[in-house]
Design a protein around this motif. Structure first.
Motif, PDB file in Angstrom:
ATOM      1  N   ILE A 144       0.839  -1.205   0.000  1.00 46.69           N
ATOM      2  CA  ILE A 144       0.000   0.000   0.000  1.00 46.69           C
ATOM      3  C   ILE A 144       0.868   1.247   0.000  1.00 46.69           C
ATOM      4  O   ILE A 144       0.618   2.207  -0.747  1.00 46.69           O
ATOM      5  N   GLY A 145       1.907   1.229   0.837  1.00 45.73           N
ATOM      6  CA  GLY A 145       2.806   2.378   0.892  1.00 45.73           C
ATOM      7  C   GLY A 145       3.479   2.656  -0.439  1.00 45.73           C
ATOM      8  O   GLY A 145       3.573   3.808  -0.879  1.00 45.73           O
ATOM      9  N   GLU A 146       3.931   1.594  -1.104  1.00 49.46           N
ATOM     10  CA  GLU A 146       4.589   1.764  -2.403  1.00 49.46           C
ATOM     11  C   GLU A 146       3.633   2.306  -3.460  1.00 49.46           C
ATOM     12  O   GLU A 146       3.992   3.169  -4.253  1.00 49.46           O
ATOM     13  N   SER A 147       2.404   1.813  -3.463  1.00 54.43           N
ATOM     14  CA  SER A 147       1.444   2.255  -4.477  1.00 54.43           C
ATOM     15  C   SER A 147       1.011   3.698  -4.261  1.00 54.43           C
ATOM     16  O   SER A 147       0.694   4.409  -5.221  1.00 54.43           O
ATOM     17  N   LEU A 148       1.005   4.149  -3.006  1.00 54.87           N
ATOM     18  CA  LEU A 148       0.579   5.518  -2.694  1.00 54.87           C
ATOM     19  C   LEU A 148       1.754   6.460  -2.475  1.00 54.87           C
ATOM     20  O   LEU A 148       1.551   7.648  -2.206  1.00 54.87           O
ATOM     21  N   HIS A 149       2.983   5.919  -2.565  1.00 53.76           N
ATOM     22  CA  HIS A 149       4.209   6.712  -2.401  1.00 53.76           C
ATOM     23  C   HIS A 149       4.274   7.362  -1.012  1.00 53.76           C
ATOM     24  O   HIS A 149       4.618   8.538  -0.861  1.00 53.76           O
ATOM     25  N   ILE A 150       3.908   6.555  -0.002  1.00 54.93           N
ATOM     26  CA  ILE A 150       4.027   6.996   1.380  1.00 54.93           C
ATOM     27  C   ILE A 150       4.732   5.899   2.167  1.00 54.93           C
ATOM     28  O   ILE A 150       4.830   4.760   1.718  1.00 54.93           O
ATOM     29  N   SER A 151       5.232   6.239   3.355  1.00 48.70           N
ATOM     30  CA  SER A 151       5.982   5.268   4.147  1.00 48.70           C
ATOM     31  C   SER A 151       5.049   4.274   4.829  1.00 48.70           C
ATOM     32  O   SER A 151       3.864   4.565   5.062  1.00 48.70           O
ATOM     33  N   PRO A 152       5.572   3.080   5.184  1.00 51.87           N
ATOM     34  CA  PRO A 152       4.759   2.110   5.923  1.00 51.87           C
ATOM     35  C   PRO A 152       4.225   2.677   7.238  1.00 51.87           C
ATOM     36  O   PRO A 152       3.108   2.357   7.643  1.00 51.87           O
ATOM     37  N   LEU A 153       5.022   3.532   7.904  1.00 54.98           N
ATOM     38  CA  LEU A 153       4.551   4.127   9.154  1.00 54.98           C
ATOM     39  C   LEU A 153       3.344   5.026   8.920  1.00 54.98           C
ATOM     40  O   LEU A 153       2.417   5.064   9.736  1.00 54.98           O
ATOM     41  N   THR A 154       3.349   5.739   7.793  1.00 61.56           N
ATOM     42  CA  THR A 154       2.201   6.591   7.466  1.00 61.56           C
ATOM     43  C   THR A 154       0.974   5.739   7.179  1.00 61.56           C
ATOM     44  O   THR A 154      -0.146   6.074   7.592  1.00 61.56           O
ATOM     45  N   VAL A 155       1.192   4.623   6.487  1.00 59.93           N
ATOM     46  CA  VAL A 155       0.065   3.711   6.221  1.00 59.93           C
ATOM     47  C   VAL A 155      -0.509   3.213   7.537  1.00 59.93           C
ATOM     48  O   VAL A 155      -1.734   3.209   7.737  1.00 59.93           O
ATOM     49  N   LYS A 156       0.354   2.782   8.462  1.00 51.77           N
ATOM     50  CA  LYS A 156      -0.116   2.265   9.754  1.00 51.77           C
ATOM     51  C   LYS A 156      -0.860   3.347  10.537  1.00 51.77           C
ATOM     52  O   LYS A 156      -1.844   3.052  11.231  1.00 51.77           O
ATOM     53  N   SER A 157      -0.404   4.600  10.417  1.00 52.50           N
ATOM     54  CA  SER A 157      -1.092   5.693  11.086  1.00 52.50           C
ATOM     55  C   SER A 157      -2.507   5.856  10.534  1.00 52.50           C
ATOM     56  O   SER A 157      -3.475   6.039  11.292  1.00 52.50           O
ATOM     57  N   HIS A 158      -2.632   5.766   9.210  1.00 48.46           N
ATOM     58  CA  HIS A 158      -3.959   5.846   8.593  1.00 48.46           C
ATOM     59  C   HIS A 158      -4.841   4.682   9.042  1.00 48.46           C
ATOM     60  O   HIS A 158      -6.039   4.860   9.303  1.00 48.46           O
ATOM     61  N   VAL A 159      -4.243   3.488   9.126  1.00 43.62           N
ATOM     62  CA  VAL A 159      -5.011   2.304   9.536  1.00 43.62           C
ATOM     63  C   VAL A 159      -5.545   2.483  10.948  1.00 43.62           C
ATOM     64  O   VAL A 159      -6.706   2.149  11.232  1.00 43.62           O
ATOM     65  N   GLN A 160      -4.730   3.010  11.855  1.00 42.47           N
ATOM     66  CA  GLN A 160      -5.182   3.240  13.221  1.00 42.47           C
ATOM     67  C   GLN A 160      -6.326   4.247  13.259  1.00 42.47           C
ATOM     68  O   GLN A 160      -7.279   4.096  14.049  1.00 42.47           O
ATOM     69  N   LYS A 161      -6.277   5.262  12.406  1.00 41.11           N
ATOM     70  CA  LYS A 161      -7.367   6.243  12.339  1.00 41.11           C
ATOM     71  C   LYS A 161      -8.650   5.588  11.825  1.00 41.11           C
ATOM     72  O   LYS A 161      -9.752   5.891  12.285  1.00 41.11           O
ATOM     73  N   ILE A 162      -8.475   4.681  10.852  1.00 39.17           N
ATOM     74  CA  ILE A 162      -9.628   3.951  10.320  1.00 39.17           C
ATOM     75  C   ILE A 162     -10.277   3.132  11.431  1.00 39.17           C
ATOM     76  O   ILE A 162     -11.504   3.112  11.580  1.00 39.17           O
ATOM     77  N   TYR A 163      -9.438   2.459  12.218  1.00 39.76           N
ATOM     78  CA  TYR A 163      -9.958   1.661  13.334  1.00 39.76           C
ATOM     79  C   TYR A 163     -10.789   2.534  14.280  1.00 39.76           C
ATOM     80  O   TYR A 163     -11.890   2.156  14.696  1.00 39.76           O
TER      81      TYR A 163
END
Length: 237
Positions: A195-214
């Motif tokens: 996901i991070g590679e496809s959106l050109h963001i870091s894995p940590l940023t992806v995890k931050s978004h996931v926590q917000k989704i939760y």
């Protein structure tokens, strides 16, 4: 020299042969530590809170109760613990009740991956290992027009948070466009790195978004978030 990070694991399994198999697998990886092994729901519930393991591997069919009760207890007593069902019981009802209870992974005993320890590490890293047959079942269930899963009969089941949203009125999505995109990728089985590679963001940023989704969906796991989003009309997979 900095000590290697170790992952503590508890096993809730009443079958001695399966329990031995798990012990042998864990012993092959020095970063995985067996912190406790329990053959009954009562023993697991009594000890799990104090142990607060990183990962819990839980069978559903226990001699004195349901593995779902163990999952719910651990989710409340040790919120950081990643929970994976490892069971011979598949099927729609068990899968969705496990997700509702707080499981973040689900493997069938008759189709365990060759690298069982890798699934534990993936779970601890925020992934959601799930047996292919169950992943297909989940995707089929989330297709537009699919019937809602049959409710589990257990009277102690936690009511689904989306129950109040079953009416016909459209409910505005609480997710941002980026969060919706990430949740769609999660529903398709993509990893944090992908996901991070496809959106050109870091894995940590992806995890931050996931926590917000939760938080926004009041979800306990990735599968739970996908399920809730589909029920609310946020995802149209």
């Amino acid at each position: 020299m900095r000590a290697a990070v170790r992952t503590t694991v508890i096993v809730v399994e009443d079958n001695p042969l399966h329990a031995q198999r798990y012990r042998e697998n864990l012993a092959r990886d020095p970063s995985l530590v067996l912190a406790g092994e329990f053959a009954s729901a009562a023993d697991a519930i009594q000890a799990a809170g104090a142990l607060a393991p990183d990962v819990a591997l839980i069978d559903l069919g226990l001699p004195d109760g349901s593995g779902f009760d163990v999952i719910r207890h651990i989710r409340q007593a040790s919120p950081h613990t990643a929970i994976m069902v490892v069971s011979v019981f598949g099927g729609e009802r068990n899968l969705f009740e496990a997700i509702e209870a707080g499981a973040t992974g689900y493997l069938l005993k008759d189709s365990l991956p060759e690298d069982f320890n890798a699934s534990i590490h993936a779970l601890q890293a925020g992934e959601s290992p799930i047996s292919p047959a169950l992943a297909r079942l989940l995707l089929v269930r989330l297709r537009p027009g699919a019937a809602a899963p049959a409710p589990a009969p257990a009277p102690t089941a936690v009511p689904a948070p989306e129950a109040a949203l079953s009416g016909d009125a459209a409910v505005p999505s609480p997710l941002s466009p980026r969060e919706t995109t990430i949740l769609e990728a999660i529903a398709r089985g993509r990893s944090v790195l992908e996901i991070g590679e496809s959106l050109h963001i870091s894995p940590l940023t992806v995890k931050s978004h996931v926590q917000k989704i939760y938080r926004k969906l009041e979800a306990t796991s990735r599968q739970h978030a996908v399920y809730l989003a589909h029920q609310r009309g946020i995802l149209k997979l």
